[in-house]
Structures are given as structure tokens and as C-alpha cells.
Scaffold this motif. Structure first.
Motif, PDB file in Angstrom:
ATOM      1  N   GLU A  53       0.903  -1.376   0.077  1.00  0.00           N
ATOM      2  CA  GLU A  53      -0.011  -0.051   0.246  1.00  0.00           C
ATOM      3  C   GLU A  53       0.790   1.313  -0.006  1.00  0.00           C
ATOM      4  OE1 GLU A  53      -0.078  -1.489   4.380  1.00  0.00           O
ATOM      5  OE2 GLU A  53      -0.200  -2.368   2.087  1.00  0.00           O
ATOM      6  N   ASP A  54       2.121   1.123   0.176  1.00  0.00           N
ATOM      7  CA  ASP A  54       3.023   2.288   0.183  1.00  0.00           C
ATOM      8  C   ASP A  54       3.127   2.733  -1.433  1.00  0.00           C
ATOM      9  OD1 ASP A  54       3.395   2.238   2.826  1.00  0.00           O
ATOM     10  OD2 ASP A  54       5.338   1.349   2.883  1.00  0.00           O
ATOM     11  N   ARG A  55       2.571   2.065  -2.289  1.00  0.00           N
ATOM     12  CA  ARG A  55       2.754   2.344  -3.611  1.00  0.00           C
ATOM     13  C   ARG A  55       1.416   2.089  -4.224  1.00  0.00           C
ATOM     14  NH1 ARG A  55       7.161  -1.344  -6.639  1.00  0.00           N
ATOM     15  NH2 ARG A  55       7.149  -2.853  -4.827  1.00  0.00           N
ATOM     16  N   PRO A  56       0.618   3.349  -4.202  1.00  0.00           N
ATOM     17  CA  PRO A  56      -0.719   3.027  -4.749  1.00  0.00           C
ATOM     18  C   PRO A  56      -0.880   2.620  -5.982  1.00  0.00           C
ATOM     19  CG  PRO A  56      -0.033   5.330  -4.030  1.00  0.00           C
ATOM     20  CD  PRO A  56       0.976   4.623  -4.164  1.00  0.00           C
ATOM     21  N   GLU A  57      -0.160   2.872  -7.213  1.00  0.00           N
ATOM     22  CA  GLU A  57      -0.207   2.553  -8.262  1.00  0.00           C
ATOM     23  C   GLU A  57       0.166   0.895  -8.519  1.00  0.00           C
ATOM     24  OE1 GLU A  57      -1.270   4.328 -11.969  1.00  0.00           O
ATOM     25  OE2 GLU A  57      -2.318   4.451  -9.953  1.00  0.00           O
ATOM     26  N   PHE A  58       0.962   0.481  -7.676  1.00  0.00           N
ATOM     27  CA  PHE A  58       1.539  -0.836  -7.635  1.00  0.00           C
ATOM     28  C   PHE A  58       0.484  -1.879  -6.976  1.00  0.00           C
ATOM     29  CE2 PHE A  58       4.216  -4.530  -5.348  1.00  0.00           C
ATOM     30  CZ  PHE A  58       4.315  -4.946  -6.656  1.00  0.00           C
ATOM     31  N   GLN A  59      -0.288  -1.178  -6.116  1.00  0.00           N
ATOM     32  CA  GLN A  59      -1.365  -1.660  -5.371  1.00  0.00           C
ATOM     33  C   GLN A  59      -2.681  -1.868  -6.517  1.00  0.00           C
ATOM     34  OE1 GLN A  59      -2.933   0.375  -2.018  1.00  0.00           O
ATOM     35  NE2 GLN A  59      -3.803  -1.478  -1.111  1.00  0.00           N
ATOM     36  N   ARG A  60      -2.717  -0.755  -7.198  1.00  0.00           N
ATOM     37  CA  ARG A  60      -3.562  -1.077  -8.358  1.00  0.00           C
ATOM     38  C   ARG A  60      -3.407  -2.201  -9.332  1.00  0.00           C
ATOM     39  NH1 ARG A  60      -5.273   1.849 -13.179  1.00  0.00           N
ATOM     40  NH2 ARG A  60      -3.347   2.849 -13.129  1.00  0.00           N
ATOM     41  N   PHE A  61      -1.943  -2.049  -9.618  1.00  0.00           N
ATOM     42  CA  PHE A  61      -1.378  -3.134 -10.601  1.00  0.00           C
ATOM     43  C   PHE A  61      -1.983  -4.524 -10.134  1.00  0.00           C
ATOM     44  CE2 PHE A  61       2.011  -5.773 -11.300  1.00  0.00           C
ATOM     45  CZ  PHE A  61       2.159  -6.186 -12.796  1.00  0.00           C
ATOM     46  N   ILE A  62      -1.533  -4.814  -8.829  1.00  0.00           N
ATOM     47  CA  ILE A  62      -1.567  -5.920  -7.984  1.00  0.00           C
ATOM     48  C   ILE A  62      -3.324  -6.408  -8.055  1.00  0.00           C
ATOM     49  CG2 ILE A  62      -1.647  -7.280  -5.674  1.00  0.00           C
ATOM     50  CD1 ILE A  62       0.967  -7.204  -7.217  1.00  0.00           C
ATOM     51  N   ALA A  63      -3.932  -5.380  -7.981  1.00  0.00           N
ATOM     52  CA  ALA A  63      -5.552  -5.686  -7.944  1.00  0.00           C
ATOM     53  C   ALA A  63      -5.987  -6.197  -9.131  1.00  0.00           C
ATOM     54  CB  ALA A  63      -6.182  -4.430  -7.353  1.00  0.00           C
ATOM     55  N   ASP A  64      -5.486  -5.366 -10.291  1.00  0.00           N
ATOM     56  CA  ASP A  64      -5.695  -5.827 -11.553  1.00  0.00           C
ATOM     57  C   ASP A  64      -5.481  -7.158 -11.993  1.00  0.00           C
ATOM     58  OD1 ASP A  64      -7.045  -3.534 -11.925  1.00  0.00           O
ATOM     59  OD2 ASP A  64      -5.770  -2.411 -13.199  1.00  0.00           O
ATOM     60  N   VAL A  65      -4.098  -7.593 -11.664  1.00  0.00           N
ATOM     61  CA  VAL A  65      -3.816  -8.974 -11.678  1.00  0.00           C
ATOM     62  C   VAL A  65      -4.706  -9.956 -11.314  1.00  0.00           C
ATOM     63  CG1 VAL A  65      -2.098 -10.768 -11.327  1.00  0.00           C
ATOM     64  CG2 VAL A  65      -1.252  -8.341 -12.401  1.00  0.00           C
ATOM     65  N   SER A  66      -4.996  -9.767  -9.872  1.00  0.00           N
ATOM     66  CA  SER A  66      -6.092 -10.436  -9.032  1.00  0.00           C
ATOM     67  C   SER A  66      -7.271 -10.754  -9.757  1.00  0.00           C
ATOM     68  CB  SER A  66      -6.105 -10.186  -7.786  1.00  0.00           C
ATOM     69  OG  SER A  66      -4.781  -9.828  -7.028  1.00  0.00           O
ATOM     70  N   ILE A  67      -7.721  -9.672 -10.519  1.00  0.00           N
ATOM     71  CA  ILE A  67      -9.249  -9.945 -10.825  1.00  0.00           C
ATOM     72  C   ILE A  67      -8.983 -10.358 -12.484  1.00  0.00           C
ATOM     73  CG2 ILE A  67     -10.190  -8.232  -9.317  1.00  0.00           C
ATOM     74  CD1 ILE A  67     -10.153  -6.266 -11.734  1.00  0.00           C
ATOM     75  N   GLY A  68      -8.008 -10.781 -12.767  1.00  0.00           N
ATOM     76  CA  GLY A  68      -8.022 -11.186 -14.240  1.00  0.00           C
ATOM     77  C   GLY A  68      -8.032 -10.219 -15.180  1.00  0.00           C
ATOM     78  N   LYS A  69      -7.695  -8.892 -14.895  1.00  0.00           N
ATOM     79  CA  LYS A  69      -7.862  -7.888 -16.059  1.00  0.00           C
ATOM     80  C   LYS A  69      -6.669  -7.745 -16.776  1.00  0.00           C
ATOM     81  CE  LYS A  69      -8.387  -2.866 -16.388  1.00  0.00           C
ATOM     82  NZ  LYS A  69      -8.370  -1.494 -15.778  1.00  0.00           N
TER      83      LYS A  69
END
Length: 551
Positions: A53-69
Motif C-alpha cells: 500500500e506504500d505504492r498506490p499504483e503498484f497496489q492497483r496493478f496487483i488488484a488488476d492482476v488478481s481480478i484477471g484484468k
């Protein structure tokens, strides 16, 4: 879709590729693969952090990988994703779980199932972590050394600048405005009023000055919060806090004045800074004791002029508000002003207090007492810091969670704050004792220039420097006022009683027993005090009271 992750650290090591270059190479890879792409950019953030969470865009990146985007991911090199073995484990596990195809500019497609590539990747992650750690230590050490040498970096507080060698010096033009801000605050004006004054007089902020130097539009103005930050900043009294360490810088404001202004700052909150035609000598330091004791409220006493000069009084500020005023009686302005100035300053009453207080009968015993206290507090703090470190290490190792130690850490932090405050007070007292000769000379030298011709502004400035607060309360039973004076220097307060006789206002100093808990608040809670039992109007002055008349 391919996710292109770009990152550059705040601390550059000379090998980082710019964000723009990383984007171009990522987009080129997306086109080569014939894929649409999504950009994720973290600028000025470290890849060594253990928290995603210290890197907002990296957190968004991980979330998009997790949902299959995303089906593919790209970074210029491995270190853009992580410089930490723990984060590496998390993202590789995620990539494998979602069958992600992983590309870097330097290595091409990374085979996540190749043991040799995984081994070298793990090794590189450890090396990257080591590199980040050593770089941070080197940079921090260099910056600390610069700070200790008196050098600055980046934007300095308003009123300061750096010379051509990087040393912090006073910006005389801005320092003039800093002194004005403290003067206005000391006169009772609130931060809102001061900000209006600065803006109306076109006094530039640090950022508006910089904008002007760059030829940009000046859209920066003073706000109440920026004025408050200026007043509470210890930089102005010559104390720079750097990584928890106190360093010396050129002072713009006298430390005693700085403390006085900060003590009064909360009381100025509702003052809009409107000009008041009357000048009152004690309005900055005078408080209602009735409100403090009975209502647990801080109320200043303000001066009010009437047509009849004898009726000019300092009144509790609560009386300004209908239905809220306390029943404390106002005290005559001229008589109280004259007593404070003549007795404490012209007649050396305060000077004698200072000399007596620092004339320790056994100086060595006092030194040993406070040295022992300082050592004990330092040991306690060291123990608490170790406890704190142990608790955090258990979280890092995974033995406990952050929630498990939250209450314990809060308790430790409260104790650390309390002990640090006690340590600071003990160190100051130790310093006072060991250098009391110089201290007495420093303060008593101020008294040499006092005279009956001293101007109002000079008197007010001197009183502000020497007196922290004066608590006043009227006792209807004895028909007299009790006045408790607290000083900015670390000496006991004094309590005086004022009543009227045929000679005019008569003042008595109540001689407190050193072993008793005698204060104005304590006195007001008791109906019968032995030291003033005889002091009824018309009777002789009791032998244990100092008399001051002629006002």
C-alpha cells in the motif's frame, strides 16, 4: 491486456531510467506483442518497502492482476517491481496463480517455472535490498552531516536562506516580517488576523517569492495555518529538529519571547486583529483564577477604560459574553500596573528572587541529584525503545500481527513521550544549576537599564520576557485581591494580597512555607489560612507578610 509498471525512486542511484523512457519501452513491448496496455506509474517511491500500500499504483496493478484484468505484465527490470524478497515472493506467487506472462526489457520473457531463473531472481532481489539499505544509510549520513555543519537543503522556513556554500543564514528582509508576526501574536492578534495583515501588506510567502523568481503567477497567499506553523516552528528560536536531534541555527526570535508567544497562542484564536486604541501593560499575561479553579477554563483578563479613571479595570474576558461571565471582580489597572512594574522591576523584587533561588546551599548535591535523575530516565527510555523494537520485530517475523501489538505500542509510545518530557526538564534544570552564575548574570543584567523613563513598549516587552502569567482573584470575605505571579524562568511563583486602606492600595507578599503545597488555587479552596488570619482591615501588618505601599 499487458500491465506496464513504471517506478522511479525518490533517492536516485544513478542507474534509474526515467519514467518517460520506461513508458516508451513498455508501450513498444505492448505493440510488439499486439496487446492493449494499461500504465501504472509510481514516482518518487521506493521498491524496498514491505508494504504494497506504500505504492498506490503498484497496489492497483496487483488488484488488476488478481481480478484477471491483465494477462501480461512488463517492467524495465525486476527492481522496478521490487527490491524486497518478501514482496518478490508475493508477486511471483500471484503471477503463477493467474498464469501471467512476465516480461522485462533486460531479460525478455521470464520463465516463472525455471528453477535457475527463479534462483538468480531471488538472489538479485536480496542484492537489490542490500543496495537500497546501504544507499539510504549513505544518503542519510551525508544529509545528517550537512545539517550538523549548519547547512540546509531544499526549501527553508520563511526568514532563512542559504549562502553560496549552502550554510543557513538569516534572510534579513523576511526576518523583519517574522518578528512582526510574533509581535502581533504577542499583542493578542489571532493567526487569522495576522494572515489578513500579511496579505493586505503584500508580504510574500516563500512559495510566492519562488514563483516570482521563476516568472510564474503569484497565487500563494498567507493562510491562518501557515501563520500558525511559522509561530510554533522552533527554527525561529534557533533550534532545528533533524531526525529527532536538536541542532543550532541562527535565531530570529529570542527563545523567551518564542515560548511566551506560543504559550499565549491558543488564547488568540478568536481575535480578528482589529486595532484597539487603548494600551494595557499586563493584558498579555493576566488571567482569571476564578475561571481556572471553579470552571476549569482559561480566561484572559482584558483592560476596560471608563470615563472615571478610578474605575479603569482589568476584567475577566468571560464577562464579554452574556450569561457566561464569572463573578470575579475587576482589578484597578493603574494600581496593578504600577505595583508589578515598581515592585518587581524598579525595586529589584524579581532580581532578588532569581539570585536567592539559584544560590544553592549545596550545589554539588543538587548536581548529583539531577545527574542521577537524568541517568535513570535515559535507562528507562532505552528499555522502552528495546521493548518497542522487539514488538515490531515479532511482526516482521510473522509471529504477531500489527493488530496484536497495537495496544502495547500505544502504551510504550505514551511512556516514551512522558519520559522524554521529564528528561528534557531534568536536563534543563541540571544545566541551570551547573551554570547558575552565568544564568543569574544573564537575567539580572536586564534589570540594570530599568528606570521610571522606560517607555510603555519597552516595559511591555520586558514583562513579556520575564512573566509567564499572572493569576488574579478577588476574595469577597477578606475584601482583597490575591495575585499569583508565574515567571518564564524556572523559579517559584509569588503570591501577593492587595487590599485598600487610608494609604491607598496596600500589597502583602504571602510567605509560603517551602514544604507546604501553597498556591493561589489551593488558598482559594480553603476558608481559613493561618498566614493571613490576622490580616483584617485596620489591624497591624502581620510579621510574616512583606508590605508594599505608596501606590
Amino acid at each position: 491486456m499487458i500491465g506496464i509498471y513504471c517506478r522511479i525512486s525518490r533517492i536516485k542511484d544513478g542507474n534509474d531510467l526515467s519514467i518517460e523512457d520506461q513508458k516508451q519501452k513498455g508501450v513498444a513491448k505492448a505493440k510488439a506483442l499486439g496487446l492493449s496496455y494499461q500504465l501504472y506509474i509510481d514516482e518518487g517511491l521506493s521498491g524496498a518497502s514491505e508494504k504494497i500500500e506504500d505504492r498506490p499504483e503498484f497496489q492497483r496493478f496487483i488488484a488488476d492482476v488478481s481480478i484477471g484484468k491483465l494477462t501480461h505484465v512488463y517492467a524495465y527490470d525486476q527492481s522496478r517491481f521490487e527490491r524486497n524478497p518478501q514482496i518478490r515472493f508475493v508477486i511471483l506467487d500471484l503471477f503463477k496463480k493467474h498464469n501471467i506472462k512476465y516480461f522485462t526489457h533486460l531479460d525478455g520473457q521470464v520463465d516463472l517455472h525455471d528453477p535457475q531463473q527463479e534462483f538468480f531472481g531471488d538472489l538479485l532481489s536480496v542484492i537489490n535490498k542490500y543496495h537500497v539499505t546501504t544507499t539510504k544509510i549513505k544518503v542519510k549520513s551525508a544529509l545528517t552531516m550537512r545539517a550538523k555543519e549548519g547547512k540546509g537543503k531544499g526549501t527553508l522556513p520563511f526568514g532563512y536562506k542559504m549562502d553560496n556554500k549552502g550554510y543557513i543564514i538569516i534572510n534579513e528582509e523576511e526576518a523583519h516580517h517574522v518578528k512582526k508576526a510574533y509581535q502581533l501574536s504577542n499583542d493578542g492578534m489571532g493567526c487569522n488576523g495576522i494572515s489578513h495583515y500579511f496579505n493586505e501588506n503584500n508580504i510574500p510567502t516563500v512559495y510566492s517569492r519562488k514563483a516570482k523568481e521563476k516568472g510564474l503567477n503569484n497565487k500563494y497567499r498567507w493562510s491562518p495555518s501557515s501563520i500558525r506553523n511559522l509561530i510554533v516552528n522552533t527554527f525561529y528560536k534557533g533550534e532545528r529538529i533533524y531526525n529527532g536531534e536538536k541542532l543550532v541555527v541562527p535565531a530570529i526570535i529570542d527563545p523567551i519571547v518564542w515560548q511566551q508567544v506560543n504559550d499565549h497562542l491558543p488564547l488568540n484564536a478568536n481575535s480578528d486583529g482589529k486595532k484597539i486604541s487603548h494600551r494595557f501593560l499586563l493584558s498579555n499575561v493576566l488571567y482569571c483564577n476564578r475561571c481556572a479553579v471553579q470552571r476549569n477554563k482559561v480566561s484572559r483578563m482584558y483592560g476596560r477604560r471608563n470615563e472615571k479613571k478610578s474605575e479603569n479595570s482589568y476584567l475577566c474576558s468571560s464577562k464579554r459574553y452574556k450569561g457566561e461571565g464569572c463573578d470575579n471582580k475587576g482589578i484597578n489597572i493603574s494600581k496593578l500596573d504600577a505595583f508589578i512594574w515598581e515592585h518587581l522591576f524598579l525595586n529589584d523584587g524579581l532580581k532578588q528572587n532569581i539570585e536567592q533561588h539559584f544560590a544553592f546551599e549545596d550545589k554539588q548535591k543538587e548536581v548529583e541529584k539531577y545527574e542521577c535523575k537524568v541517568d535513570t530516565l535515559q535507562d528507562e527510555l532505552a528499555t522502552l525503545q528495546k521493548e518497542r523494537s522487539r514488538a515490531i520485530s515479532l511482526v516482521i517475523k510473522g509471529t504477531l500481527t500489527e493488530d496484536d501489538i497495537a495496544v502495547q505500542l500505544a502504551s510504550i509510545d505514551r511512556k516514551i513521550k512522558k519520559y522524554k518530557k521529564s528528561l528534557d526538564e531534568s536536563e534543563k534544570m541540571l544545566s541551570f544549576i551547573t551554570s547558575n552564575t552565568d544564568l543569574v548574570k544573564q537575567y539580572t543584567s536586564l534589570f540594570e537599564k530599568f528606570s521610571e523613563e522606560t517607555s510603555f513598549e519597552e516595559k511591555r516587552s520586558i514583562i513579556t520576557k520575564m512573566i509567564k502569567k499572572i493569576m488574579v482573584e478577588y476574595d469577597s470575605h477578606w475584601q482583597e485581591y490575591y495575585i499569583e505571579i508565574h515567571y518564564t524562568i524556572d523559579i517559584p511563583s509569588n503570591i501577593y494580597a492587595q487590599h485598600h486602606s487610608s494609604e491607598g492600595a496596600v500589597y502583602y507578599r504571602l510567605n509560603e512555607d517551602e514544604n507546604s503545597d501553597f498556591s493561589l488555587e489551593h488558598k482559594m479552596k480553603k476558608d481559613n489560612i493561618n498566614t493571613i488570619n490576622n490580616k483584617i482591615k485596620g489591624e497591624p501588618t502581620p510579621p510574616d507578610l512583606e508590605r508594599h505601599t505608596g501606590i
